[in-house]
Design an enzyme around this catalytic site. Structure first.
Site, PDB file in Angstrom:
ATOM      1  N   HIS A 115      -1.647  10.243 -19.463  1.00 20.45           N
ATOM      2  CA  HIS A 115      -2.300   9.010 -19.904  1.00 20.45           C
ATOM      3  C   HIS A 115      -2.041   7.796 -18.593  1.00 20.45           C
ATOM      4  O   HIS A 115      -1.457   8.206 -17.647  1.00 20.45           O
ATOM      5  CB  HIS A 115      -0.778   8.251 -20.392  1.00 20.45           C
ATOM      6  CG  HIS A 115      -0.802   8.825 -21.934  1.00 20.45           C
ATOM      7  ND1 HIS A 115      -0.127   9.897 -22.089  1.00 20.45           N
ATOM      8  CD2 HIS A 115      -1.011   8.061 -23.118  1.00 20.45           C
ATOM      9  CE1 HIS A 115      -0.100  10.127 -23.566  1.00 20.45           C
ATOM     10  NE2 HIS A 115      -0.641   9.061 -24.193  1.00 20.45           N
ATOM     11  N   ASP A 138      -5.342   9.550 -21.508  1.00 11.97           N
ATOM     12  CA  ASP A 138      -5.474   8.385 -22.519  1.00 11.97           C
ATOM     13  C   ASP A 138      -4.933   6.905 -22.381  1.00 11.97           C
ATOM     14  O   ASP A 138      -4.090   6.907 -21.395  1.00 11.97           O
ATOM     15  CB  ASP A 138      -4.583   8.792 -23.661  1.00 11.97           C
ATOM     16  CG  ASP A 138      -5.198  10.345 -24.565  1.00 11.97           C
ATOM     17  OD1 ASP A 138      -6.197  10.560 -23.954  1.00 11.97           O
ATOM     18  OD2 ASP A 138      -4.941  10.346 -25.729  1.00 11.97           O
TER      19      ASP A 138
END
Length: 299
Positions: A267, A120
Site C-alpha cells: 500500500h 494500493d
C-alpha cells in the site's frame, strides 16, 4: 430481436437505475475523514484476518460473504476470490465485451519464476514518491491500484506513475469492502466513476485492471470491469502492511507466503507508509537474489 439473457437484463436495468439515482455520478460514501498525510480522499477501512493466508482464496480476509452460514471470522469465498455465485476460476471463462477475461487474475504476464508488485489505496503525495524512488532504484515496474478521488486530487502524481512505465488499476471510488452486498447500480458507479477519475488524472492513459476493495468481487462487478477493458485483479501475498506490523514482519510475510503465488500486495495510501517503503528496500533485492524477475499481472 434476440432475447436478452437474465444477466444482461440485470446489467441494463442497473445502469438505468444508476442514472436515475445518481445522475451518472457516483455518490461516494467515505468511511470517515482522512486525517493522514495522504491528502483528500476516504479514510480507508480494511478487514483484518487472524488466520493464515491461504493464497488464491485469501482475497477477502475476515469478511463475511453474506451467504447463509457464512462467518465474519474467515474466508468462505470461491477459489478465484469471487462471492462464489459466478463462474469458477480458470482460463475457460469467456472474455468480456472488450475482450478482457472476467476471471480474477492471480498470474503474471511472463509466467515462470516472476512476481508482480501491486500498490494500493493511493496515490499519496507523501508516500507514492518514496515508493516510486525505490522501484526506480531496483528497476521494477509495478501496478498502482488507485482510489478515484485520490487520483483526481493528485493528477501530477498519476502522470508521474504512468511516465515511469507503471500500470494503473481501478480500486473504486470509496473503497467500500461491502460493495459486493449492494445493488449492481452502486457497484457499477463505484467501478466506472473511479475509472474515469483515474484516466482523466492520467491524461488519457488507460486503466488496465480492477481490484475490488477487500476482494469484494461479484460476477456483476467483474463483468462491468471486463466490459470496460479492466481485468479483475486479485492477489496471492497480502503483506498486511496497512496494519503497520513493522518492517521485519512485512518482509517475513512476503518470504513465507510467496509460495502462494506471484501477485504481491503493498500500500502507498490510507495512512503512514514508512514501513512499506523500508520493506520494499529489502524485498525487491531479495527477490532478485532468489532468481525472480518482475512482471505485470496478466491481462
Amino acid at each position: 430481436m434476440a432475447r436478452l439473457t437474465a444477466h444482461t437484463r440485470r446489467i441494463v436495468m442497473a445502469a438505468a437505475t444508476a442514472v436515475v439515482l445518481t445522475g451518472g455520478v457516483a455518490a461516494a460514501v467515505f468511511l470517515g475523514s482522512d486525517t493522514s498525510a495522504d491528502g483528500p480522499g476516504p479514510a480507508l477501512a480494511h478487514s483484518s484476518s487472524t488466520g493464515k493466508s491461504t493464497g488464491k482464496s485469501d482475497d477477502k480476509p475476515g469478511r463475511a460473504s453474506g451467504k447463509p452460514g457464512s462467518s465474519a471470522s474467515g474466508d468462505d469465498s470461491a477459489p478465484d476470490g469471487s462471492d462464489g455465485s459466478g463462474d469458477a476460476t480458470g482460463p475457460a471463462a469467456p472474455p468480456g465485451a472488450a475482450g478482457i477475461s472476467e476471471v480474477i487474475d492471480h498470474e503474471t504476464e511472463s509466467g515462470g519464476k516472476s512476481v508482480s508488485i501491486t500498490i494500493d489505496d493511493g496515490p499519496s503525495p507523501v508516500w507514492t514518491p518514496k515508493i516510486l524512488a525505490v522501484l526506480k532504484q531496483y528497476n521494477v515496474k509495478a501496478t498502482f491500484c488507485m482510489i478515484g478521488p485520490q487520483a483526481k486530487a493528485n493528477p501530477g502524481m498519476v502522470k508521474q506513475i504512468v511516465a515511469a512505465g507503471h500500470r494503473l488499476c481501478d480500486h473504486t471510488v470509496s473503497h467500500d469492502e461491502a460493495m459486493n452486498k449492494k445493488p449492481v447500480a452502486y457497484q457499477s458507479s463505484e467501478v466506472l466513476d473511479a475509472q474515469k477519475m483515474i484516466e482523466d488524472a492520467a491524461g488519457g492513459a488507460k486503466v488496465q485492471y480492477f481490484r475490488a476493495p477487500g476482494g469484494a468481487f461479484t460476477p456483476d462487478n467483474r463483468h462491468i470491469a471486463a466490459g470496460h477493458g479492466m481485468r479483475p485483479l486479485g492477489w496471492n501475498v497480502d503483506t498486511k502492511d496497512w496494519k503497520q506490523p513493522g518492517t521485519a514482519a512485512i518482509v517475513k510475510t512476503v518470504k513465507q507466503e510467496l509460495k502462494n503465488g506471484p501477485i504481491v500486495l503493498f500500500h502507498d495510501g490510507g495512512g503512514e507508509r514508512a514501513q512499506t517503503v523500508a520493506a520494499l528496500k529489502e524485498v525487491l533485492p531479495w527477490l532478485a537474489q532468489q532468481g525472480y524477475t518482475f512482471s505485470f499481472p496478466a491481462i
